[in-house]
Enzyme design. Structure first.
Site, mmCIF file in Angstrom:
data_model
loop_
_atom_site.group_PDB
_atom_site.id
_atom_site.type_symbol
_atom_site.label_atom_id
_atom_site.label_comp_id
_atom_site.label_asym_id
_atom_site.label_seq_id
_atom_site.Cartn_x
_atom_site.Cartn_y
_atom_site.Cartn_z
ATOM 1 N N ARG A 229 0.857 -1.189 0.000
ATOM 2 C CA ARG A 229 0.000 0.000 0.000
ATOM 3 C C ARG A 229 0.895 1.242 0.000
ATOM 4 N NH1 ARG A 229 -3.190 -2.782 4.262
ATOM 5 N NH2 ARG A 229 -5.109 -3.597 3.331
ATOM 6 N N GLN A 258 6.967 -4.898 4.098
ATOM 7 C CA GLN A 258 6.897 -6.347 3.924
ATOM 8 C C GLN A 258 6.387 -6.769 2.553
ATOM 9 O OE1 GLN A 258 6.401 -7.918 8.473
ATOM 10 N NE2 GLN A 258 4.508 -7.753 7.339
ATOM 11 N N ASP A 314 -1.968 1.100 11.701
ATOM 12 C CA ASP A 314 -2.114 0.486 10.389
ATOM 13 C C ASP A 314 -1.613 1.419 9.293
ATOM 14 O OD1 ASP A 314 -3.045 -1.946 11.158
ATOM 15 O OD2 ASP A 314 -5.141 -1.583 10.670
ATOM 16 N N ASP A 316 -3.146 1.736 6.345
ATOM 17 C CA ASP A 316 -4.248 2.189 5.495
ATOM 18 C C ASP A 316 -5.251 3.029 6.280
ATOM 19 O OD1 ASP A 316 -5.046 0.056 7.054
ATOM 20 O OD2 ASP A 316 -6.279 -0.878 5.505
ATOM 21 N N ASP A 426 -3.496 -8.395 18.610
ATOM 22 C CA ASP A 426 -3.787 -7.239 19.455
ATOM 23 C C ASP A 426 -4.653 -7.610 20.657
ATOM 24 O OD1 ASP A 426 -6.027 -7.744 17.889
ATOM 25 O OD2 ASP A 426 -6.007 -5.805 16.875
#
Length: 695
Positions: A229, A258, A314, A316, A426
């Site tokens: 992304r 990654q 994150d 995104d 998490d």
């Protein structure tokens, strides 16, 4: 309550406010610290305006129950709000004068009883050393009225104090406010009414006297895991780097790269790199999933030892940089080391609050919203003052790592992330920290915008393996019940539902997940980088996992006989009928399929309608995916059903039988598999490459 010499007080109501001189010094041994300031949307983004200011002040309280009457009331309230906006009673972009200043037109009233500008008093009361606060507000404009309100846990509000500006020049008012009444819930906020001329609310802040050793703010290492992304991630980095107020709170911004589409190749990366400077660190490694990426950031943060916190985020998301500052401030002033999480708003409908607080229900051992909360609440239609459920303090078990601030001392004490690729890393960490005495607070006023879970269905695709395996691992580590409560039985029932739904790829992945659980914890690090390609290869052997973007890739719908009375069963069969259906359908699966269904699908089924009781009546069907991009052909296979049903019963019986032994084994090995040393060994192939490159 008092004013500076540039303004005069017209009225006052003492209640929980006490008179004070805004220029007074702090008590010896303490220092005054900013807790929260008034902010307005970056780039004047009006899709999120309702999270910052509330123009529609004339609403009434609406209960948080889901009765028909309440739903009608909420709909009417939302319609009234939209009607007010369409009739011109809205804020013009030019009224936002800066990040902190808002112009109010003559005769208008604006409330700051909003997600980002109300003060979450009950959270500060419960978790921090702060017991009283000061609201300082500066307005320009003769006749400006400032009114301070508080709410209680039930959602009812009370006026606390008020003041009026009697000069055209800037007037600064201060209100000293107690946190004593907020044991169960409640907020503070202020409204401003313009008189005969426009008023500018130039600045407002909430502050407190804190011990001198808490006066200096901490810093955070930002840990972003990214996978193909590049633009989204680069824009997020730029957003953080361009915020001058956030800069002093950032130690290092680490990006765990990654994927194969690199962030450094994004057109947005040069600007982000320039903005962050030497605080930015790009770390390249293989695809170890979210848990491997976050664990790398956690490890680097612990080893470096210069930041107070590590913030998981994150790649995104769109963040509110002020929320990071607030999370750090709250963490600094917490009574004990505390994990501070942010909330999630939908990135597609930006005033919709998607996640406000979550727990793990212990008997079923499954995520759920805290009882009494809502998972999809539109604050542009039903604001803070009209949503009573938002006024109760919400206590959670964990916070998603879309935004989660973890004190470094917690990582040093309880270890790093579980090596589980994705899913449950998490929540397991939150439960582990809670057991060690470190609470998690999902903190109002700190949030990101993210793709909501409701727009995904990752319980059917390759992620179903990780859902199943990691949920059982987490339960073996933390379930308070001798054999995991209802988990084993529920898992077996879900497998049967997938079988009668012709979702054979999902069944196989979930079987493999449980077989891997039964192997114990020793191989978790070993398979971290290899399990995903293996399960993808496994699932592609089934037609229900072969996705096509073009509907014409499948044959047209044809049936031997039309549906009875022209209608297929589409509704929930209900409890009694559901029991009968669940009993009969597995037997039907053993029958030979209709011949025509081998060449043509018997129906097209939308993702939203693809429930087990609907799919079970067909011998084949084209079923669309939840994201709307593709579909798959489901086919009933009696032999496959028979084989997988036998495996389902055997695996679950074995899991139930071996639960006590497995629980003891996983708990004994938890410290080892989450240790920096174990993760060091997992990262070795990439850290050695980096060391060679540096040489």
């Amino acid at each position: 309550m008092s004013s500076t010499p540039t303004g005069e007080i017209a009225i006052g109501d003492t209640d929980t406010a006490t008179a004070t001189d805004s220029t007074s010094t702090s008590t010896p041994g303490t220092a005054r610290r900013l807790l929260q300031r008034q902010i307005l949307p970056q780039d004047k983004d009006f899709d999120v305006l309702a999270l910052y200011v509330d123009r529609d002040h004339g609403s009434v309280d609406v209960d948080n129950d889901d009765s028909a009457l309440s739903r009608v009331a909420r709909d009417l309230q939302g319609a009234a709000s939209r009607a007010a906006t369409s009739s011109g009673l809205s804020i013009h972009p030019d009224q936002i004068e800066s990040r902190t200043a808002l112009r109010i037109k003559s005769g208008d009233r604006i409330s700051f009883a909003t997600y980002f500008n109300a003060f979450p008093a009950s959270y500060w009361r419960r978790w921090t050393v702060v017991d009283s606060i000061r609201l300082t507000i500066t307005v320009s404009g003769r006749g400006a009225h400032v009114m301070v309100y508080k709410s209680m846990a039930r959602g009812n509000s009370q006026r606390v104090d008020a003041a009026m500006a009697e000069t055209h020049e800037p007037s600064t008012f201060t209100f000293d406010l107690s946190l004593k009444p907020f044991v169960d819930g409640g907020w503070y906020w202020y409204d401003v009414v313009a008189g005969d001329e426009d008023v500018v609310v130039e600045w407002a802040e909430w502050s407190a006297e804190v011990p001198e050793d808490r006066a200096q703010h901490g810093t955070a290492d930002i840990c972003v895991t990214t996978m193909n992304r590049p633009d989204f991630c680069a824009e997020l980095l730029g957003q953080m780097g361009e915020d001058e107020d956030l800069a002093p709170y950032l130690d290092t911004v680490m990006v765990m790269e990654q994927g194969t589409k690199l962030v450094v190749d994004s057109e947005h990366f040069p600007a982000a790199q320039e903005a962050l400077g030497d605080k930015l660190r790009m770390i390249k490694q293989g695809n170890l999933g979210g848990s491997g990426g976050y664990a790398r950031g956690q490890l680097e943060s612990v080893r470096k030892g210069t930041a107070t916190y590590a913030l998981m985020m994150d790649d995104d998301v769109v963040c509110e940089p002020e929320g990071i500052i607030r999370a750090i401030t709250f963490g600094d002033l917490s009574r004990r080391p505390t994990i501070v999480g942010g909330h999630m708003f939908s990135i597609y409908s930006r005033s919709r609050l998607h996640s406000f607080g979550e727990i793990v229900q212990p008997w079923y051992f499954w995520w759920q919203s805290v009882p009494g909360t809502h998972s999809d609440w539109d604050l542009s239609a039903r604001n803070l003052r009209t949503a009573r459920w938002l006024h109760k303090r919400i206590d959670v078990d964990f916070n998603g790592w879309f935004m989660c601030l973890i004190p470094r001392v917690v990582l040093e004490d309880v270890g790093l992330s579980l090596p589980v690729f994705i899913k449950w890393d998490d929540s397991e960490f939150g439960l582990r920290a809670k057991a060690a005495g470190y609470p998690t607070v999902s903190f109002p006023g700190a949030a990101v915008w993210h793709v909501p879970w409701s727009d995904k269905n990752d319980a059917l695709d390759w992620q179903s393996y990780f859902h199943q395996r990691n949920r059982f691992i987490a339960a073996l580590l933390h379930s308070p019940y001798a054999k995991g409560g209802r988990m084993v039985r529920e898992s077996r029932n879900h497998q049967i539902a997938h079988l009668v739904s012709m979702q054979y790829s999902t069944v196989e992945l979930r079987h493999q997940a449980l077989l891997d659980v039964l192997k114990g914890p020793d191989a978790l690090h070993e398979v971290l980088a290899t399990r995903l390609p293996e399960i993808n290869k496994m699932r592609k052997q089934h037609s229900d996992a072969v996705l096509e973007a073009d509907r014409d890739a499948f044959p047209p719908v044809r049936r031997t006989k039309p549906p009875r009375k022209g209608r297929d069963a589409v509704s929930d069969p209900g409890r009694f009928s559901g029991i009968i259906t669940a009993t009969v359908q597995p037997l039907r699966q053993l029958k030979k399929p209709r011949a025509l269904s081998r060449r043509y699908p018997e129906a097209e089924v939308r993702a939203m309608d693809a429930k087990w009781w609907r799919l079970a009546i067909y011998d084949s069907a084209v079923v669309s995916m939840a994201d709307g991009t593709s579909a798959a052909l489901y086919r009933r296979e009696p032999e496959q059903f028979r084989t997988m049903m036998k495996q389902t019963l055997e695996i679950h019986e074995r899991l139930k039988r071996e639960w006590p032994r497995l629980a003891a084994e996983y708990r004994a090995k938890l410290g080892d598999i989450t240790s920096p040393e174990a993760w060091d060994a997992t990262f070795a192939p990439w850290t050695s490459e980096q060391e060679e490159a540096d040489d």
